[in-house]
Design a protein around this motif. Sequence first.
Motif, PDB file in Angstrom:
ATOM      1  N   TRP A   3       0.875  -1.077   0.024  1.00  0.00           N
ATOM      2  CA  TRP A   3       0.035   0.140   0.048  1.00  0.00           C
ATOM      3  C   TRP A   3       0.974   1.091  -0.181  1.00  0.00           C
ATOM      4  O   TRP A   3       0.441   2.308  -0.636  1.00  0.00           O
ATOM      5  CB  TRP A   3      -0.889  -0.010   1.357  1.00  0.00           C
ATOM      6  N   LEU A   4       1.939   1.146   0.664  1.00  0.00           N
ATOM      7  CA  LEU A   4       2.803   2.209   1.040  1.00  0.00           C
ATOM      8  C   LEU A   4       3.681   2.695  -0.478  1.00  0.00           C
ATOM      9  O   LEU A   4       4.045   3.825  -0.895  1.00  0.00           O
ATOM     10  CB  LEU A   4       3.780   2.252   2.081  1.00  0.00           C
ATOM     11  N   THR A   5       3.842   1.450  -1.177  1.00  0.00           N
ATOM     12  CA  THR A   5       4.717   1.785  -2.279  1.00  0.00           C
ATOM     13  C   THR A   5       3.871   1.623  -3.593  1.00  0.00           C
ATOM     14  O   THR A   5       4.553   1.707  -4.786  1.00  0.00           O
ATOM     15  CB  THR A   5       5.680   0.593  -2.624  1.00  0.00           C
ATOM     16  N   ALA A   6       2.607   1.769  -3.589  1.00  0.00           N
ATOM     17  CA  ALA A   6       1.608   1.850  -4.641  1.00  0.00           C
ATOM     18  C   ALA A   6       1.884   2.999  -5.461  1.00  0.00           C
ATOM     19  O   ALA A   6       2.012   4.106  -4.920  1.00  0.00           O
ATOM     20  CB  ALA A   6       0.218   1.622  -4.053  1.00  0.00           C
ATOM     21  N   GLU A   7       1.925   3.051  -6.572  1.00  0.00           N
ATOM     22  CA  GLU A   7       1.924   4.156  -7.585  1.00  0.00           C
ATOM     23  C   GLU A   7       0.809   4.964  -7.774  1.00  0.00           C
ATOM     24  O   GLU A   7       0.679   5.923  -8.385  1.00  0.00           O
ATOM     25  CB  GLU A   7       2.533   3.487  -9.009  1.00  0.00           C
ATOM     26  N   HIS A   8      -0.372   4.345  -7.537  1.00  0.00           N
ATOM     27  CA  HIS A   8      -1.594   5.207  -7.462  1.00  0.00           C
ATOM     28  C   HIS A   8      -2.259   5.171  -5.849  1.00  0.00           C
ATOM     29  O   HIS A   8      -1.951   4.378  -5.452  1.00  0.00           O
ATOM     30  CB  HIS A   8      -2.800   4.738  -8.136  1.00  0.00           C
ATOM     31  N   ALA A   9      -3.074   6.091  -5.795  1.00  0.00           N
ATOM     32  CA  ALA A   9      -3.498   6.244  -4.458  1.00  0.00           C
ATOM     33  C   ALA A   9      -4.743   5.623  -4.384  1.00  0.00           C
ATOM     34  O   ALA A   9      -5.647   5.766  -5.065  1.00  0.00           O
ATOM     35  CB  ALA A   9      -3.849   7.747  -4.097  1.00  0.00           C
TER      36      ALA A   9
END
Length: 174
Positions: free
Chosen positions: A84-90
Amino acid sequence: MLVDPRSLARIRGACVGAVSAVVSVAAHGLAGGAAPSESALSLLIVVCAAVGVLVASAPGATSGPVMLAAVLTLGQVIGHSTLWLTAEHAHAQAWTPQMLAAHAASVGVAAGVIRGAERAYRRAVSALARMLPVFFTATPPHVSPVHTTGRGPAPILDVLRAGGTGTRAPPISV
């Protein structure tokens, strides 16, 4: 035969780390997250490997079924949070019912599989411990008695006195 608890802890740690990574990716996808990038997967592997190492380093602390379920849950939460922290989209960190159900089911299934793997390991090691001595019994080597001539160091002196004029000398050019 008693199995070394450290070897069981290593198996348990490897399984917990691997399951945490796989289930984190699956639950992340089930929750609507996109496929993780290479850097996110690399970080996930490092984080889940660290969880596995921590489980393996405490052989007695994680051996019970309740503690195994707890470290599996912790590993999945850490793994999913990493994604979740490294996701490229929110996307929202909301724990959807589908994601919670997937995590809960995977904890139960994985704990059962890991306990089964530990039991199978114990049986396999015990069977090998009973079979290997039958196949690999060491027979004492046959040692022939040493016969002495009673002459002492004379054979060595004969060789040294012979010099280089015997058949072992280089050929003489004619």
